[in-house]
Write a protein that holds these residues in place. Structure first.
Motif, short mmCIF file in Angstrom:
data_model
loop_
_atom_site.label_atom_id
_atom_site.label_comp_id
_atom_site.label_asym_id
_atom_site.label_seq_id
_atom_site.Cartn_x
_atom_site.Cartn_y
_atom_site.Cartn_z
N SER A 1 -5.27 3.90 -3.63
CA SER A 1 -6.07 3.24 -2.62
C SER A 1 -6.30 4.12 -1.39
O SER A 1 -7.07 3.75 -0.51
N LEU A 2 -5.65 5.28 -1.32
CA LEU A 2 -5.88 6.21 -0.21
C LEU A 2 -7.30 6.74 -0.32
O LEU A 2 -7.70 7.33 -1.32
N ARG B 1 -8.13 -1.68 0.91
CA ARG B 1 -7.28 -2.72 0.32
C ARG B 1 -7.87 -3.32 -0.94
O ARG B 1 -7.17 -3.94 -1.73
N ILE C 1 0.86 -1.19 0.00
CA ILE C 1 0.00 0.00 0.00
C ILE C 1 0.89 1.23 0.00
O ILE C 1 1.74 1.39 0.87
N ARG D 1 -4.67 8.55 8.16
CA ARG D 1 -5.02 8.23 6.77
C ARG D 1 -5.59 6.82 6.74
O ARG D 1 -5.22 5.99 7.55
N TRP E 1 -6.90 3.58 3.97
CA TRP E 1 -6.84 3.01 2.63
C TRP E 1 -7.84 1.88 2.51
O TRP E 1 -8.16 1.21 3.47
#
Length: 172
Positions: A53-54, A44, A9, A40, A42
């Protein structure tokens, strides 16, 4: 045995990552706390495009922020704790803090923090010179304050118990 990378990631930040958490039970969300106090997260499931993916960066306007120690994502709420002992409950949809409190009026340093996975309990440990464990309900009310010589803490996932160092304590 060797460890194997299951997924990569991209952090989308040049800041030190100070804490990371992934909810158990098939959640696709990964949460990270950074040295500037930002949180933060994300998704997956978007791993094919790792740079995208953030999902969100949560950051309030408080001064003197510190990194998070632990977070838990429940019902679109994110609970974070800082090394200064401030617990924040975030509304993930609004991307803002809707509740915050100091873990205890005499505690200015939190070294570890945990949230019980199925009970409305939180716990933190404090740093020397007077290390202790503090048990709280989710409203921020102090339930117990006990001296300890360990900074590690973890709730049992199924029982009303907490592990402090190498000792298991039942919560009554």
């Amino acid at each position: 045995q060797k460890e194997k990378v299951a997924q990569e990631i991209h952090m989308s930040a040049e800041l030190p990552l100070t804490a990371m958490h992934c909810d158990k039970g098939g959640s696709s969300m990964v949460f990270g706390g950074f040295a500037d106090g930002s949180v933060r997260y994300w998704d997956r499931r978007q791993s094919q495009s790792a740079h995208h993916s953030l999902v969100c960066v949560l950051q309030d306007n408080a001064r003197g922020r510190h990194s998070i120690i632990h977070c838990s994502h429940r019902n679109q709420k994110l609970i974070t704790a800082s090394s200064t002992g401030v617990v924040k409950v975030w509304d993930v949809r609004k991307k803002s803090v809707f509740k915050q409190f100091q873990v205890h009026k005499t505690i200015s340093s939190c070294t570890n923090f945990d949230i019980h996975p199925s009970m409305p309990l939180m716990a933190c440990t404090t740093a020397p010179p007077k290390p202790c464990i503090l048990m709280l309900n989710v409203k921020g009310d102090t339930l117990t304050l006990q001296d300890t010589d360990s900074s590690t803490i973890a709730f049992h996932p199924f029982k009303p118990s907490v592990v402090v160092g190498r000792q298991l304590f039942d919560i009554s």
